[in-house]
Motif scaffolding. Structure first.
Motif, PDB file in Angstrom:
ATOM      1  N   LEU A 122      30.869  -2.677 -13.993  1.00 41.55           N
ATOM      2  CA  LEU A 122      31.528  -1.483 -13.480  1.00 41.55           C
ATOM      3  C   LEU A 122      30.566  -0.659 -12.633  1.00 41.55           C
ATOM      4  O   LEU A 122      29.353  -0.675 -12.839  1.00 41.55           O
ATOM      5  CB  LEU A 122      32.050  -0.628 -14.641  1.00 41.55           C
ATOM      6  N   HIS A 123      31.126   0.110 -11.709  1.00 44.05           N
ATOM      7  CA  HIS A 123      30.297   0.970 -10.864  1.00 44.05           C
ATOM      8  C   HIS A 123      29.878   2.237 -11.598  1.00 44.05           C
ATOM      9  O   HIS A 123      28.863   2.845 -11.229  1.00 44.05           O
ATOM     10  CB  HIS A 123      31.051   1.341  -9.584  1.00 44.05           C
ATOM     11  N   ALA A 124      30.631   2.639 -12.603  1.00 37.92           N
ATOM     12  CA  ALA A 124      30.312   3.868 -13.322  1.00 37.92           C
ATOM     13  C   ALA A 124      28.968   3.730 -14.036  1.00 37.92           C
ATOM     14  O   ALA A 124      28.826   2.890 -14.933  1.00 37.92           O
ATOM     15  CB  ALA A 124      31.405   4.180 -14.333  1.00 37.92           C
ATOM     16  N   PRO A 125      27.963   4.552 -13.676  1.00 41.84           N
ATOM     17  CA  PRO A 125      26.645   4.425 -14.297  1.00 41.84           C
ATOM     18  C   PRO A 125      26.546   5.112 -15.655  1.00 41.84           C
ATOM     19  O   PRO A 125      25.555   4.942 -16.359  1.00 41.84           O
ATOM     20  CB  PRO A 125      25.727   5.109 -13.291  1.00 41.84           C
ATOM     21  N   ALA A 126      27.572   5.889 -16.003  1.00 33.31           N
ATOM     22  CA  ALA A 126      27.554   6.609 -17.275  1.00 33.31           C
ATOM     23  C   ALA A 126      28.986   6.755 -17.771  1.00 33.31           C
ATOM     24  O   ALA A 126      29.933   6.854 -16.972  1.00 33.31           O
ATOM     25  CB  ALA A 126      26.914   7.987 -17.097  1.00 33.31           C
TER      26      ALA A 126
END
Length: 308
Positions: A122-126
């Motif tokens: 996923l691109h979401a880092p958090a």
């Protein structure tokens, strides 16, 4: 950000959920006539005779009676099923107000795990704690599991297992790409007797308290892995929360080299059961692996005949 209690449970008690499936059950005598685990027993005995370690425990939720057991006192590796007590502790801390479900965890702060998982793609880092619990329950995501374990800690999970009366079940370690000589040999171990009882407690709202039980049941109802025991149930892996034929189902699977395990709850118009199955085998060929998967499917078929 304010730490708040769990939202109101979105899953009603088991008795209410089951009452919606059918207006009336068949008489108990008629149901009993069809209740048999002969096929599963025969298949599991053959698997054990071939050298596999097999443990199984099934509880009737109406009567609390053990209806099918085999070496259920033995603690065997259960891989991802060890995530369940972690989820229980996460839900309990949220309910107590000591953990914020919207607390953000940075992926970059975690040791990489590259063998499986969704978050690493996923691109979401958090992500917030609540979303990590969904990933851990629905996909067994290793980064999500490790993030929750880092936040909660092994000691809390051990204490929670002890408070639930589980003495032969333990989450031993974090998820790793490789296990060295200084690491625990397995992610988790457990006895099927204890694990089946734990799932019964979850659906009967007695795992910590009703709010925690309902939250954990909701997370587990999202599990996408229906490839083992659940392969015989004909459910949609991505949408089985509200089955059109009135089946209630939650489960968690565990898999590693030579390990196939599953635990869950299945309820239909005739009955409801909590079950746990662990198989440890020499994964020497695809045939060895397929024999273990076939044994899981045969048990699932017998479970379906018992409840429906």
């Amino acid at each position: 950000m304010r730490v708040g209690p769990l939202p109101e449970p979105s899953l009603p008690p088991l008795s209410q959920r089951r009452s919606r499936r059918r207006p009336k059950r068949l008489p108990k005598r008629a149901a009993i006539d069809r209740r048999s685990f002969d096929s599963a027993e025969r298949t599991l005995r053959q698997l054990a005779a071939s050298g596999a370690q097999v443990s199984v425990h099934i509880i009737d939720l109406d009567s609390g009676v053990d209806v099918f057991t085999g070496d259920d006192h033995v603690s065997l590796p259960v891989a991802g099923i060890g995530v369940v007590p972690l989820l229980i502790e996460v839900a309990a801390m949220i309910d107590q107000g000591t953990l914020d479900p919207l607390e953000i965890v940075e992926r970059a702060e975690l040791d990489p795990v590259t063998t499986s998982g969704l978050w690493r793609h996923l691109h979401a880092p958090a992500l917030p704690i609540a979303d990590l619990a969904v990933l851990a329950a629905a996909a067994g995501d290793p980064l999500a599991v490790n993030a929750l374990l880092d936040r909660v800690g092994h000691e809390r999970v051990r204490n929670r297992l002890a408070s639930l009366g589980l003495r032969r079940t333990a989450l031993l370690d974090r998820v790793r790409d490789h296990r060295g000589p200084d690491d625990a040999p397995n992610l988790a171990v457990g006895s099927t007797r204890e694990i089946a009882s734990l799932f019964a407690a979850i659906v009967n709202s007695t795992a910590v308290n009703p709010a925690v039980s309902a939250q954990v049941a909701e997370w587990l109802s999202l599990n996408h892995d229906l490839s083992l025991v659940a392969s015989a149930l004909g459910l949609d892996p991505f949408a089985h929360e509200n089955d059109s034929h009135g089946l209630l189902f939650i489960n968690k699977t565990g898999r590693d080299r030579g390990i196939r395990s599953e635990a869950g709850v299945l309820a239909g118009p005739r009955a409801g059961i909590a079950y746990a199955l662990s198989i440890c085998f020499d994964d020497l060929s695809i045939q060895h692996r397929l024999r273990a998967h076939e044994a899981c499917r045969v048990l699932g078929t017998d479970l379906m005949e018992y409840v429906y």
